[in-house]
Design a protein around this motif. Structure first.
Motif, mmCIF file in Angstrom:
data_model
loop_
_atom_site.group_PDB
_atom_site.id
_atom_site.type_symbol
_atom_site.label_atom_id
_atom_site.label_comp_id
_atom_site.label_asym_id
_atom_site.label_seq_id
_atom_site.Cartn_x
_atom_site.Cartn_y
_atom_site.Cartn_z
ATOM 1 N N PHE A 1 0.853 -1.197 0.000
ATOM 2 C CA PHE A 1 0.000 0.000 0.000
ATOM 3 C C PHE A 1 0.888 1.246 0.000
ATOM 4 C CE2 PHE A 1 -3.745 2.415 0.631
ATOM 5 C CZ PHE A 1 -3.553 3.329 1.667
ATOM 6 N N ILE A 2 0.554 2.193 -0.887
ATOM 7 C CA ILE A 2 1.274 3.462 -0.938
ATOM 8 C C ILE A 2 0.471 4.547 -0.240
ATOM 9 C CG2 ILE A 2 2.150 5.276 -2.451
ATOM 10 C CD1 ILE A 2 2.624 3.078 -4.565
ATOM 11 N N GLY A 3 -0.788 4.661 -0.582
ATOM 12 C CA GLY A 3 -1.642 5.662 0.020
ATOM 13 C C GLY A 3 -2.957 5.755 -0.720
ATOM 14 N N ASP A 4 -3.850 6.574 -0.186
ATOM 15 C CA ASP A 4 -5.149 6.727 -0.832
ATOM 16 C C ASP A 4 -5.737 8.103 -0.566
ATOM 17 O OD1 ASP A 4 -7.377 4.848 1.449
ATOM 18 O OD2 ASP A 4 -5.833 6.353 1.846
ATOM 19 N N ILE A 5 -6.909 8.323 -1.141
ATOM 20 C CA ILE A 5 -7.562 9.625 -1.071
ATOM 21 C C ILE A 5 -9.061 9.402 -0.990
ATOM 22 C CG2 ILE A 5 -7.648 9.819 -3.599
ATOM 23 C CD1 ILE A 5 -7.066 12.831 -3.244
ATOM 24 N N ASN A 6 -9.757 10.264 -0.289
ATOM 25 C CA ASN A 6 -11.194 10.068 -0.160
ATOM 26 C C ASN A 6 -11.926 10.549 -1.410
ATOM 27 O OD1 ASN A 6 -11.022 12.851 0.188
ATOM 28 N ND2 ASN A 6 -12.585 12.889 1.788
ATOM 29 N N GLY A 7 -13.210 10.293 -1.457
ATOM 30 C CA GLY A 7 -13.988 10.540 -2.663
ATOM 31 C C GLY A 7 -13.994 11.988 -3.120
ATOM 32 N N SER A 8 -14.021 12.904 -2.179
ATOM 33 C CA SER A 8 -14.051 14.322 -2.541
ATOM 34 C C SER A 8 -12.679 14.869 -2.875
ATOM 35 C CB SER A 8 -14.648 15.137 -1.402
ATOM 36 O OG SER A 8 -13.764 15.151 -0.292
ATOM 37 N N GLY A 9 -11.644 14.138 -2.486
ATOM 38 C CA GLY A 9 -10.278 14.612 -2.695
ATOM 39 C C GLY A 9 -9.768 15.494 -1.582
ATOM 40 N N GLY A 10 -10.545 15.654 -0.529
ATOM 41 C CA GLY A 10 -10.154 16.554 0.534
ATOM 42 C C GLY A 10 -9.247 15.959 1.585
ATOM 43 N N SER A 11 -9.071 14.660 1.557
ATOM 44 C CA SER A 11 -8.241 13.997 2.565
ATOM 45 C C SER A 11 -7.447 12.879 1.933
ATOM 46 C CB SER A 11 -9.129 13.435 3.685
ATOM 47 O OG SER A 11 -8.331 12.920 4.731
ATOM 48 N N THR A 12 -6.161 12.836 2.250
ATOM 49 C CA THR A 12 -5.289 11.792 1.725
ATOM 50 C C THR A 12 -4.421 11.235 2.850
ATOM 51 O OG1 THR A 12 -3.434 13.269 1.193
ATOM 52 C CG2 THR A 12 -5.120 13.000 -0.485
ATOM 53 N N TRP A 13 -3.845 10.081 2.585
ATOM 54 C CA TRP A 13 -2.900 9.479 3.537
ATOM 55 C C TRP A 13 -1.903 8.664 2.752
ATOM 56 C CZ3 TRP A 13 -0.914 4.871 5.346
ATOM 57 C CH2 TRP A 13 -0.309 4.898 6.613
ATOM 58 N N CYS A 14 -0.626 8.790 3.108
ATOM 59 C CA CYS A 14 0.432 7.991 2.491
ATOM 60 C C CYS A 14 1.245 7.322 3.576
ATOM 61 C CB CYS A 14 1.361 8.866 1.645
ATOM 62 S SG CYS A 14 0.606 9.544 0.168
ATOM 63 N N VAL A 15 1.831 6.187 3.239
ATOM 64 C CA VAL A 15 2.672 5.509 4.220
ATOM 65 C C VAL A 15 3.857 6.405 4.567
ATOM 66 C CG1 VAL A 15 2.005 3.181 3.541
ATOM 67 C CG2 VAL A 15 3.913 4.296 2.383
#
Length: 127
Positions: A47-61
């Motif tokens: 897993f590298i990271g992801d983003i929520n549906g609206s694009g307002g929140s992300t997370w990366c390792v």
């Protein structure tokens, strides 16, 4: 028919930057959280990271947070992965994936949490 198609991979030099794209069709894109994984030969999918549906929140390792950025353009049904200062150890097949959800958690996720996947794009970093 749900389809995720990655593009942007290729052969690059150490220190280069690359932006991968993933176009999603057949689904309500903005209702899906979406992310990126990679898999090197002989290794588990990472897993590298992801983003929520609206694009307002992300997370990366944490190990990649200083070199990567994840974004999306919901008007274009497209997910992006920006990678900078690439290293030979970044060589892998990169996959985009998504899952439908009404909430988003900023944490590491397992491949099993994602329900739709692209076919992958190869990134090779030469030294």
């Amino acid at each position: 028919q749900v389809q995720l198609v990655e593009s942007g991979g290729g052969l690059v030099q150490t220190g280069d930057s690359l932006r991968l794209s993933c176009v999603m069709s057949g689904l309500a894109f903005s209702t899906y959280n979406a992310g990126w994984f990679r898999q090197a030969p002989g290794r588990e999918r990472e897993f590298i990271g992801d983003i929520n549906g609206s694009g307002g929140s992300t997370w990366c390792v944490p190990s990649m947070r200083d070199r990567v950025g994840i974004s999306r353009d919901n008007a274009r049904n497209t997910l992006y992965l920006q990678m900078n200062n690439l290293k030979p150890e970044d060589t892998a097949v990169y996959y985009c994936a998504a899952y439908s959800s009404t909430w988003y958690e900023r944490r590491k996720k397992a491949p099993s949490e994602f329900t739709v996947w692209g076919q992958g794009t190869q990134v090779t970093v030469s030294s």
